[in-house]
Scaffold this motif. Sequence first.
Motif, PDB file in Angstrom:
ATOM      1  N   CYS A 115      32.760  41.840  41.406  1.00  0.00           N
ATOM      2  CA  CYS A 115      33.021  41.714  42.840  1.00  0.00           C
ATOM      3  C   CYS A 115      34.521  41.753  43.094  1.00  0.00           C
ATOM      4  CB  CYS A 115      32.432  40.397  43.360  1.00  0.00           C
ATOM      5  SG  CYS A 115      32.731  40.137  45.125  1.00  0.00           S
ATOM      6  N   CYS A 137      35.429  37.815  44.656  1.00  0.00           N
ATOM      7  CA  CYS A 137      35.382  36.609  43.826  1.00  0.00           C
ATOM      8  C   CYS A 137      35.435  36.894  42.342  1.00  0.00           C
ATOM      9  CB  CYS A 137      34.133  35.794  44.159  1.00  0.00           C
ATOM     10  SG  CYS A 137      32.583  36.659  43.781  1.00  0.00           S
ATOM     11  N   CYS A 146      29.220  35.546  46.706  1.00  0.00           N
ATOM     12  CA  CYS A 146      29.829  35.620  48.040  1.00  0.00           C
ATOM     13  C   CYS A 146      29.047  36.495  49.001  1.00  0.00           C
ATOM     14  CB  CYS A 146      31.275  36.097  47.937  1.00  0.00           C
ATOM     15  SG  CYS A 146      31.449  37.774  47.286  1.00  0.00           S
TER      16      CYS A 146
END
Length: 395
Positions: free
Chosen positions: A12, A15, A37
Amino acid sequence: MSRNKSPRARKCPVCGMPMRRNGFTRAGSRRWRCDACRLSTTAKREDSTRMAEFRAFIAWVTGKESMSEAASRLGITRQAFAARIAWCWNVEPGMPDASRSHRYVMADGTYVPYGWCLLVLTGDDGRPVKWQWCSAETKPAYLQLFKRVRRPGLLVCDGGQGCLAAAETRWRGVRVQRCLVHVLRNTRVDLTNKPKSDAGKALLRLARGLTKISAADEAAAWLTDLNEWHAEHGGYLKERTTAKQDPVHARGRKWWWTHERLRRAYFRLVRLNRDHTLFTFCDPAITKDGGPLPSTTNQLEGGVNAIVKRTLDHHRGLSEKHMKRCCEWAVYMLTADPDPESFVTPAHWRNAKTKSVGDGDPTPGTLTAVQLPATGVDAYESGFGVRTGWAGRSH
């Protein structure tokens, strides 16, 4: 609807946690989702796009198509194609593995625009082993070409002093075969295609028979004919002209050989035979283990060098830097196992937008540097540049 295969796992961008596959979009692209997230993305693989651009670049730069034809085949404009492959010019092909030993190697230089000479060394399979840029075929240039190349059983070359000196320095005592086609050319330069004297006509016939020799007994018969020629025309070779006989051409000399060109052609053949470079290719000492060896550099000149010339002819108008890169890729793609994509790194395409044009020199194709193109546009190859005409004028 066809769907793209899933690439390797992604992280990601927010994050940093691993993302999982989350189906496909209507366009068939893979959707990714982060459970930490809840970010959902269909981020494109930039490397796949860039490699596709690079493959299109290699196909164009080593092929016969013009830039317009290559762009039309992809369904884009010429300017768009030039912009997409602009970063590809920064990728430099590497040398193939030169550690393999060869029964023979061929070395020759081919001159290209902008005053450059491309030296090429090929192995016994006819494929390039190394290449080297130079301004002239000098000893240092050939030393660089022969560097880290294992000693061959035979070197076939055109007999240039730079090549011979470098070969003796790098591979002391290596056997050399003088290209017999070059020997014939040098003889024709001295005698012309239509000699007037009987001695010149007979010697030219002998020289033309050089390229037909393929065995040791034929070479011995040819040398016998050469000796017979000298026995018949030796007195003719020794004729002199004095300053009193021809004061116009004296130029401070008391006398000179009357048939200088004929003497030069004959003694060249004698010297090559004495140096053991005329018929080395059929010497039983080096042919007993692997069969016949080449007597000319036709394999190199009609192969690699001819392809380089044809490639440049298909892409006339390249700038100096791009011309050299075009030649390098043309030679590299003739190696045993070409893998051009292995030389591409992310640094090549990430720096594409910041590429400087000209590097302080006038833009290629223009006389001055006053008309600089926009970033990423090659003023010479994209058709832009200084134009003249009557547009906007009135009588």
